[in-house]
Design an enzyme around this catalytic site. Sequence first.
Site, PDB file in Angstrom:
ATOM      1  N   LYS A 147       0.776  -1.253   0.032  1.00 62.18           N
ATOM      2  CA  LYS A 147       0.062   0.054  -0.030  1.00 62.18           C
ATOM      3  C   LYS A 147       0.755   1.186   0.093  1.00 62.18           C
ATOM      4  O   LYS A 147       0.633   2.148  -0.546  1.00 62.18           O
ATOM      5  CB  LYS A 147      -0.940  -0.110   1.358  1.00 62.18           C
ATOM      6  CG  LYS A 147      -1.958  -1.009   1.359  1.00 62.18           C
ATOM      7  CD  LYS A 147      -2.968  -0.851   2.512  1.00 62.18           C
ATOM      8  CE  LYS A 147      -2.375  -1.068   3.818  1.00 62.18           C
ATOM      9  NZ  LYS A 147      -1.817  -2.173   4.252  1.00 62.18           N
ATOM     10  N   ARG A 197      -8.590   1.490   9.657  1.00 64.68           N
ATOM     11  CA  ARG A 197      -8.154  -0.205  10.043  1.00 64.68           C
ATOM     12  C   ARG A 197      -9.093  -0.673  10.957  1.00 64.68           C
ATOM     13  O   ARG A 197      -9.016  -2.073  10.907  1.00 64.68           O
ATOM     14  CB  ARG A 197      -6.807  -0.234  10.823  1.00 64.68           C
ATOM     15  CG  ARG A 197      -5.677  -0.532   9.843  1.00 64.68           C
ATOM     16  CD  ARG A 197      -4.104  -0.363  10.756  1.00 64.68           C
ATOM     17  NE  ARG A 197      -3.239  -1.328  10.566  1.00 64.68           N
ATOM     18  CZ  ARG A 197      -2.201  -0.660   9.685  1.00 64.68           C
ATOM     19  NH1 ARG A 197      -2.130   0.674   9.527  1.00 64.68           N
ATOM     20  NH2 ARG A 197      -1.058  -1.435   9.324  1.00 64.68           N
ATOM     21  N   ARG A 201      11.249  -7.096   3.655  1.00 62.45           N
ATOM     22  CA  ARG A 201      11.387  -5.573   3.389  1.00 62.45           C
ATOM     23  C   ARG A 201      12.367  -4.916   4.039  1.00 62.45           C
ATOM     24  O   ARG A 201      12.730  -5.118   5.202  1.00 62.45           O
ATOM     25  CB  ARG A 201       9.896  -4.955   3.873  1.00 62.45           C
ATOM     26  CG  ARG A 201       9.872  -3.664   3.632  1.00 62.45           C
ATOM     27  CD  ARG A 201       8.381  -2.966   3.716  1.00 62.45           C
ATOM     28  NE  ARG A 201       7.771  -3.413   4.948  1.00 62.45           N
ATOM     29  CZ  ARG A 201       6.462  -3.175   4.964  1.00 62.45           C
ATOM     30  NH1 ARG A 201       5.780  -2.533   4.122  1.00 62.45           N
ATOM     31  NH2 ARG A 201       5.841  -3.148   6.349  1.00 62.45           N
ATOM     32  N   ARG A 261      12.178  -2.703   9.507  1.00 65.19           N
ATOM     33  CA  ARG A 261      11.142  -2.038  10.464  1.00 65.19           C
ATOM     34  C   ARG A 261      11.175  -3.051  11.806  1.00 65.19           C
ATOM     35  O   ARG A 261      11.044  -4.369  11.599  1.00 65.19           O
ATOM     36  CB  ARG A 261       9.776  -1.986   9.926  1.00 65.19           C
ATOM     37  CG  ARG A 261       9.679  -0.601   9.107  1.00 65.19           C
ATOM     38  CD  ARG A 261       8.608  -0.478   8.332  1.00 65.19           C
ATOM     39  NE  ARG A 261       7.158  -1.075   8.952  1.00 65.19           N
ATOM     40  CZ  ARG A 261       6.165  -0.971   8.356  1.00 65.19           C
ATOM     41  NH1 ARG A 261       5.894   0.025   7.123  1.00 65.19           N
ATOM     42  NH2 ARG A 261       5.051  -1.026   9.054  1.00 65.19           N
ATOM     43  N   ARG A 304       0.371  -8.885  13.468  1.00 63.29           N
ATOM     44  CA  ARG A 304      -0.161  -7.764  12.609  1.00 63.29           C
ATOM     45  C   ARG A 304      -1.075  -8.572  11.573  1.00 63.29           C
ATOM     46  O   ARG A 304      -2.094  -8.054  11.283  1.00 63.29           O
ATOM     47  CB  ARG A 304       0.950  -7.235  11.785  1.00 63.29           C
ATOM     48  CG  ARG A 304       1.836  -6.185  12.402  1.00 63.29           C
ATOM     49  CD  ARG A 304       2.978  -5.700  11.956  1.00 63.29           C
ATOM     50  NE  ARG A 304       2.792  -5.108  10.835  1.00 63.29           N
ATOM     51  CZ  ARG A 304       3.740  -4.602   9.598  1.00 63.29           C
ATOM     52  NH1 ARG A 304       4.867  -5.407   9.823  1.00 63.29           N
ATOM     53  NH2 ARG A 304       3.472  -3.891   8.869  1.00 63.29           N
TER      54      ARG A 304
HETATM   55  P1  AMP Z   1       1.676   0.707   8.705  1.00 64.65           P
HETATM   56  O1  AMP Z   1       2.913   1.517   8.656  1.00 64.65           O
HETATM   57  O2  AMP Z   1       0.347   1.227   8.193  1.00 64.65           O
HETATM   58  O3  AMP Z   1       1.807  -0.768   8.512  1.00 64.65           O
HETATM   59  O4  AMP Z   1       1.430   0.753  10.319  1.00 64.65           O
HETATM   60  C1  AMP Z   1       2.373   0.217  11.323  1.00 64.65           C
HETATM   61  C2  AMP Z   1       1.703   0.239  12.645  1.00 64.65           C
HETATM   62  O5  AMP Z   1       1.439   1.425  13.098  1.00 64.65           O
HETATM   63  C3  AMP Z   1       0.700  -1.033  12.602  1.00 64.65           C
HETATM   64  O6  AMP Z   1       0.876  -2.070  12.820  1.00 64.65           O
HETATM   65  C4  AMP Z   1      -0.093  -0.457  14.157  1.00 64.65           C
HETATM   66  O7  AMP Z   1       0.559  -0.620  15.213  1.00 64.65           O
HETATM   67  C5  AMP Z   1       0.054   1.180  13.876  1.00 64.65           C
HETATM   68  N1  AMP Z   1      -0.973   1.836  13.040  1.00 64.65           N
HETATM   69  C6  AMP Z   1      -0.709   2.578  11.879  1.00 64.65           C
HETATM   70  N2  AMP Z   1      -1.852   2.846  11.325  1.00 64.65           N
HETATM   71  C7  AMP Z   1      -3.124   2.383  12.428  1.00 64.65           C
HETATM   72  C8  AMP Z   1      -4.500   2.512  12.539  1.00 64.65           C
HETATM   73  N3  AMP Z   1      -5.179   3.446  11.699  1.00 64.65           N
HETATM   74  N4  AMP Z   1      -4.958   2.054  13.418  1.00 64.65           N
HETATM   75  C9  AMP Z   1      -4.378   1.266  14.478  1.00 64.65           C
HETATM   76  N5  AMP Z   1      -2.859   1.197  14.494  1.00 64.65           N
HETATM   77  C10 AMP Z   1      -2.517   1.683  13.444  1.00 64.65           C
END
Ligand code: AMP
Length: 273
Positions: A63, A142, A181, A214, A225
Amino acid sequence: MTSVTASRGIPRKFVGMNSTVKNDRIEWLQGPASDSSAKCSTVPVEHKNPWRLVLLGAPGVGKGTQAELLTQRLDACHLSTGDVFRAAGKRPDCDQSPAMKAALEYMRRGELVPDSTVWEMVRERSHCLVGCGGFILDGFPRTLGQAESLKELMEQESLSLSAVINYELPLDEIVQRLSGRRTCEKCKAVFNVKDRPPKVEGVCDHCGARLFQREDDRPEAITVRLEAYERSTAPLIEFYKNLGLLVSVVAKGSPDEILVRTTDQLEKLAVNT
Ligand code: AMP
């Protein structure tokens, strides 16, 4: 530059592939409270009918990469909630609110941050959604609660989403993408040790900075996740299907191949709406 005319007569914009205009997203990443003088270097000009997209899909489907590519094609802002948390995590401890410190702990474990914290963060940056030339939301919403909050905000502002793009990929490929990644610590370019390795191991092809894994791409966090995705985020597919907004895109292949599939869908949508 090309534009696609929807039946309601307002053109939606596509910008040439070689566009280099890039928004640094300072206002989104830093938020209003931290430094009121922080301004984005380039902001999309206000269009009559901007793209307002949500990108859905399990962690690792790409994404973030698609959001970056689409940002330039659609002249819209890439708004990632995960990037806001990562940016906050780099600030000194004393600059982090107790809610943000707790959020970063959830993130390290691979768990979702509670809705109240996420919504507070998005709400205080809502001008990036409502007062901007268009947006591509990546990683938000989410949960159904977050999706309802976004819907309410959009309704209050008399705005509507253009589409919700759901990226689909088999589970084994998702796990391979996440565990392989590597991200550039400086320019944020994304590589994969298997599919898209950098020319020199551990070094970014674009800016020469170090690549890192990461913390939430470690195997223990990946499992958490993916469970959180199945439990809390997958139900959004039905939610947006019922609203007539869902568009599905197969996320196999190279980023450029996936981008072409995405823009093909968007062109169809723009013509048919
Ligand atoms: P991402 O980079 O979008 O994969 O987000 C990394 C982490 O940030 C996720 O695994 C969650 O711990 C947190 N996170 C990001 N966006 C959200 C969201 N909309 N709701 C809840 N947790 C989030």
